[in-house]
Design a protein around this motif. Structure first.
Motif, short mmCIF file in Angstrom:
data_model
loop_
_atom_site.label_atom_id
_atom_site.label_comp_id
_atom_site.label_asym_id
_atom_site.label_seq_id
_atom_site.Cartn_x
_atom_site.Cartn_y
_atom_site.Cartn_z
N GLU A 28 0.85 -1.18 0.00
CA GLU A 28 0.00 0.00 0.00
C GLU A 28 0.89 1.24 0.00
O GLU A 28 2.01 1.21 0.51
N PRO A 29 0.43 2.35 -0.58
CA PRO A 29 1.22 3.58 -0.49
C PRO A 29 1.52 3.92 0.96
O PRO A 29 0.65 3.80 1.83
N GLY A 30 2.74 4.31 1.23
CA GLY A 30 3.15 4.61 2.59
C GLY A 30 4.20 3.64 3.08
O GLY A 30 5.05 3.18 2.32
N ILE A 31 4.15 3.31 4.36
CA ILE A 31 5.19 2.51 5.02
C ILE A 31 4.81 1.04 5.05
O ILE A 31 3.69 0.70 5.46
N THR A 32 5.73 0.20 4.61
CA THR A 32 5.58 -1.25 4.76
C THR A 32 6.78 -1.76 5.55
O THR A 32 7.93 -1.48 5.18
N VAL A 33 6.50 -2.49 6.64
CA VAL A 33 7.56 -2.99 7.51
C VAL A 33 7.73 -4.48 7.29
O VAL A 33 6.77 -5.25 7.43
N LEU A 34 8.95 -4.88 6.88
CA LEU A 34 9.29 -6.31 6.79
C LEU A 34 9.89 -6.68 8.13
O LEU A 34 11.04 -6.36 8.42
#
Length: 643
Positions: A28-34
């Motif tokens: 999704e647009p924005g922050i993605t945390v792996l």
């Protein structure tokens, strides 16, 4: 191009890349945390994103012959393929970026990122900061403008010479006009005398028809003689002009190399050698990258979880914190640090080879320019030689014509002498005066014709010069514009460097302020001139030096160097520099993804603050974090725990 992805969900599908067999992840647009521990393929996913964006910093899975990454957003699809053939991996497909250099330097901030590593090693940062700026294009434009200015200067010099000819040409025209008036008046007087005498002898003219016929023949012969003399003069002038042009061309040829193509052939060999050397280095860099990527992936796969366990005898904990691994090349147990150190050495070797490639490419560009100069000289030589051959043929033709005209002149002189002798036997005393008057009139007509022809030539020459002089003001205006452009271009690189340093310093100050390190007061870059040794000579070279200002517990500040910082402080400094580059060069305008990995040197709260700050710029910000670090971020952010 701008990303044009605002507000749309992206999807990455990966097969046989890095340590990943197959996976699919939506962003999704924005922050993605792996989030997760080591050996969970987080880095492989990040490198897969890099690959489909356009980077070559990714590798095919060790046990696979084919792999691919696809990025889908809306109706757009981008694809990168990996194919192993005879032990060599070929990368193909249609990635998002045509040129991933900006992204590799300042958007894909993994542990091996060149900007982060260069700061940690204390390298000169100018090359990194200025690499995205096409300074060679500016220098090429300067060379082109200088050539144009030289051409205009030559034209203006020619016009100045022409302008100097005008006064004498004007005086000559005035003299010719006066002479023509005088000749016309004299001719009118002669014609009046002839007319008066003709009236007196009109009664006997019938008896003197034979004499009149001879007089007509004499006039025709004299007219033809004057035409031949005029043609002789024209041919002689043409031969003189051609001879002068011949000497100029011979002088030009003497200034050119005897055998430009010989030197050109040697350049071809040197250019081919450089190309082969660059190709060899590029293959070595590619092989090194494969080795580095493979070892990084293996380190991820064999990573060790070091948690504190409530075990009474500590045996389980001791086993977990054992910092050795089995070497996948020789099978012996080695310390992880030794493999990490070797990887750092391989990265340095790779960087050195990349720098060598850039140096060789610069040399190759110079040699190509030199070869082009030789080609132009060869073409110029061939053109001059052809022109010289044409001139020699034309001179020979004109000399032949001149010889023919001289024979005609001699023949006409003989005919005229015969006619004059015949007329003398026929004429009577009554015709002595009229014969003399006809001769004088014929001579006046000839002289008048020559004067009028000369006047036409001079007038035409003056008109031609005046037409050419109308271009002078335009040429001067063009030269002034070129001089202005040259001044701007010659200072443009300096201005670009100064502006880049200022912007880097501003952004580094902002990022460092956000991180809030109490003992790191300031990190800044200074643009300095240093005398360095290049080959056998010393040259002035612009360098960007990194300065670090630290503070003590008592509040005193002092300047330190990167060598004196701890490993974590070096990592932070490198990350701050790379983030500043991301903002200065506005990489977010063309690259939708920003990737962050290996942030363990920063505490959880600062990571959270930094991620929130960068998220205002990146369309997709993907961060690989350990679970305890991920807890500090807002729960609303997308988290990926399984890959």
């Amino acid at each position: 191009m701008e990303t044009e992805l605002l507000g749309r969900t992206g999807r990455i599908e990966v097969r046989n890349v890095g340590g990943i067999d197959e996976t699919s992840v939506e962003f999704e647009p924005g922050i993605t945390v792996l989030t997760g521990r080591n050996a969970t393929n987080r880095t492989s996913l990040l490198r897969s994103i890099m690959a489909v964006m356009g980077s070559d910093d990714a590798s095919l899975k060790a046990d696979a012959d084919e792999g691919q990454v696809e990025f889908t957003v809306g109706d757009e699809r981008y694809r990168r393929t990996f194919t192993r053939t005879n032990g060599s991996v070929t990368i193909g497909g249609e990635p998002f970026l045509d040129d991933p250099e900006f992204a590799d330097l300042f958007a894909f901030l993994l542990e091996s990122n060149e900007a982060r590593r260069s700061v940690a090693r204390g390298d000169d940062l100018r090359e990194l900061i200025m690499r995205p700026v096409d300074t060679e294009a500016i220098r090429s434009e300067i060379r082109e403008l200088e050539r144009e200015k030289s051409r205009i200067d030559d034209d203006l010099d020619s016009l100045a010479d022409l302008k100097g000819d005008l006064p004498e040409l004007e005086r000559k025209r005035s003299r010719l006009e006066d002479d023509i008036e005088t000749k016309r008046a004299a001719l009118e007087d002669k014609e009046a005398e002839i007319e008066a005498l003709d009236a007196d002898i009109d009664k006997t003219r019938a008896e003197k028809q034979e004499l009149e016929s001879r007089l007509d023949d004499l006039r025709e012969k004299r007219s033809e003689l004057e035409r031949v003399r005029s043609d002789i003069d024209l041919q002689q002038d043409s031969i003189e002009s051609l001879t002068a042009e011949q000497r100029e061309i011979e002088t030009d040829l003497e200034e050119l190399p005897d055998e430009p193509m010989g030197e050109h052939a040697e350049l071809d060999q040197e250019i081919e050698r450089l190309r082969e050397r660059i190709g060899t280095l590029e293959r070595e860099v590619s092989d090194l990258q494969d080795v580095i990527q493979f070892n990084e992936d293996q380190l991820q796969e064999t990573g060790v979880v070091t948690e504190h366990l409530d075990d009474e005898d500590g045996a389980v904990t001791d086993a977990l914190v054992d910092e050795t691994v089995v070497c996948w090349t020789c099978g012996t147990s080695v310390e992880t640090d030794r493999i990490t150190t070797t990887l750092d050495q391989l990265r340095e070797i790779r960087q050195e080879k990349l720098e060598t490639i850039r140096t060789l490419e610069s040399e190759l560009s110079q040699l190509k320019e030199e070869r082009e100069t030789y080609r132009e000289q060869q073409q110029r030589k061939e053109t001059l030689e052809r022109t010289l051959d044409d001139i020699e043929v034309e001179i020979e033709d004109r000399e032949t014509q001149l010889e023919t005209l001289r024979e005609q002149r001699d023949q006409l002189n003989g005919d005229i002498e015969d006619l004059e002798a015949e007329i003398e036997t026929l004429e009577t005393e009554d015709f002595d005066d009229i014969l003399g008057l006809h001769k004088e009139a014929n001579q006046l007509e000839f002289e008048l014709g020559r004067l009028e022809s000369d006047l036409e030539d001079v007038t035409e020459r003056i008109s031609s010069i005046e037409d050419q002089l109308t271009e002078e003001e335009q040429l001067r205006s063009q030269r002034d514009e070129i001089n202005t452009e040259l001044r701007e271009l010659r200072t443009q690189i300096d201005r670009i460097e100064e502006n880049a340093v200022t912007e880097f310093n501003d952004h580094m100050e902002t990022v460092l302020d956000i991180l809030g390190y109490e003992n790191l007061e300031r990190i800044w870059i200074e643009r300095v001139e240093r005398t360095v040794r290049e080959g056998r000579r010393n040259v002035e070279k612009t360098m960007f030096e990194l300065h670090i200002v630290r503070s003590t517990d008592s509040g005193a500040t002092f300047e330190d160097t990167i060598d004196h910082l701890s490993e974590s402080e070096r990592e932070v400094t490198g990350l701050v520099f790379a983030l500043a580059g991301y903002l200065v060069h506005e990489v977010y305008e063309t690259v939708p993804f920003m990737l962050l990995d290996s942030l363990e040197a920063i505490d959880s709260e600062r990571i959270a603050t930094l991620v929130e700050y960068v998220a205002d710029y990146a369309e997709f910000l993907v961060v690989a974090l350990l679970p305890e670090d991920a807890q500090a971020l807002d729960d609303n952010h997308t988290q990926v725990t399984e890959i």
